[in-house]
Design a protein around this motif. Structure first.
Motif, PDB file in Angstrom:
ATOM      1  N   PHE B  90      47.376  25.084  28.029  1.00 42.99           N
ATOM      2  CA  PHE B  90      46.198  25.403  27.356  1.00 42.99           C
ATOM      3  C   PHE B  90      45.364  26.765  27.800  1.00 42.99           C
ATOM      4  N   GLY B  95      40.390  24.786  21.926  1.00 41.43           N
ATOM      5  CA  GLY B  95      39.275  24.077  21.182  1.00 41.43           C
ATOM      6  C   GLY B  95      39.361  22.725  21.911  1.00 41.43           C
ATOM      7  N   SER B  96      40.328  22.110  22.127  1.00 46.19           N
ATOM      8  CA  SER B  96      40.664  20.805  22.955  1.00 46.19           C
ATOM      9  C   SER B  96      41.796  20.829  23.574  1.00 46.19           C
ATOM     10  N   SER B  98      44.511  19.275  23.103  1.00 43.61           N
ATOM     11  CA  SER B  98      45.573  18.630  22.186  1.00 43.61           C
ATOM     12  C   SER B  98      46.160  19.104  21.497  1.00 43.61           C
ATOM     13  N   ALA B  99      47.344  18.829  20.872  1.00 41.25           N
ATOM     14  CA  ALA B  99      48.341  19.446  20.174  1.00 41.25           C
ATOM     15  C   ALA B  99      49.216  18.348  19.605  1.00 41.25           C
ATOM     16  N   SER B 100      49.472  18.725  18.376  1.00 38.66           N
ATOM     17  CA  SER B 100      50.663  17.884  17.612  1.00 38.66           C
ATOM     18  C   SER B 100      51.779  18.606  17.091  1.00 38.66           C
TER      19      SER B 100
END
Lengths: 109, 138
Positions: B90, B95-96, B98-100
């Motif tokens: 990151f 922005g956060s 997290s990722a998918s």
């Protein structure tokens, strides 16, 4: 270069300054894992996209190292902070040296 | 049939070699984790791995990782011939943390995520995904 590689990216047209937005990217690519065999039993050599990056005005958002376990037509969803108006640059790096890019502008409003 | 001491030793060696056979995949996983953490202690908590309990098609299994305050997250499919799946790093504008994405799973197995936190500590989480149709060809 793999055939018909086409990036698709979804970026909102506008955002408030400092807002966190969700980005979705998809690129059509066979992502040959190097594990499969053809009809004659010969191993099909690995051919994947091994890296994906997203930058905003030359500042990094995410940098993903990809392995053969990523599915065909790699999809990524992640979030970015938008401090100002500018351009998102998405870059995919292929095993064969090809580089695919896509850019999307975003305005503040 | 009578075995000499030498033959017995050789047989024992052979047996242990056979017993070791299923090990390489797990060793790979441990090696990958060690390479990522640099041998540091791996704790738990603060990292979420969202994956389906049952995946009908192992070719494309949606997976989400999220770890607020992480620098990078490594995703592993421990039962695959090559267990590495992806490493998310990151940047400053993320922005956060997290990722998918969608991954391939060869068979029913544990999916693992290891996150490197900003303070240099590591956390991990494991979830089993049952796969009906494997996703690695062959």
């Amino acid at each position: 270069m793999a055939d018909n590689v086409k990036p698709k990216v979804r970026v909102p047209k506008t955002a408030a300054a400092g807002e966190v937005i969700t980005l979705k990217t998809l690129i059509s690519h066979p992502m040959e894992s190097g594990q499969r065999k053809d009809a004659d039993g010969n191993l099909i050599p690995r051919s994947i996209i091994n890296r994906f990056t997203c930058d905003f005005n030359e500042q990094n958002v995410i940098d993903v190292t990809m392995e053969p376990a990523i599915s065909t037509n790699p999809y990524f969803e992640f979030q970015a902070t938008v401090p100002e108006a500018g351009t998102f640059t998405f870059t995919w790096y292929d095993d064969d040296g090809s580089v695919y890019t896509d850019t999307q502008d975003i305005a503040i409003g | 049939m009578k075995f000499s001491r030498r033959e017995t030793m050789l047989m024992a060696l052979g047996a242990s070699a056979v017993a070791m056979l299923p090990m390489p995949a797990m060793a790979d996983v441990d090696e990958l984790i060690a390479a990522f953490t640099g041998g540091a202690e791996v704790g738990e908590g603060g990292l979420t791995l969202t994956a389906p309990e049952i995946a009908e098609n192992g070719n494309t299994v949606p997976v989400e990782v999220s770890a607020p305050g992480a620098v990078s997250i490594m995703l592993l499919a421990t039962g695959n011939p090559t267990p590495g799946a992806a490493t998310f790093n990151f940047g400053p504008l993320a922005g956060s943390q997290s990722a998918s994405t969608r991954i391939r799973l060869a068979k029913t197995q544990n999916v693992m995520a290891v996150a490197k936190m900003a303070d240099g500590s590591f956390v991990q989480v494991t979830q089993e995904v049952k796969v009906t149709i494997g996703g690695c060809g062959g």
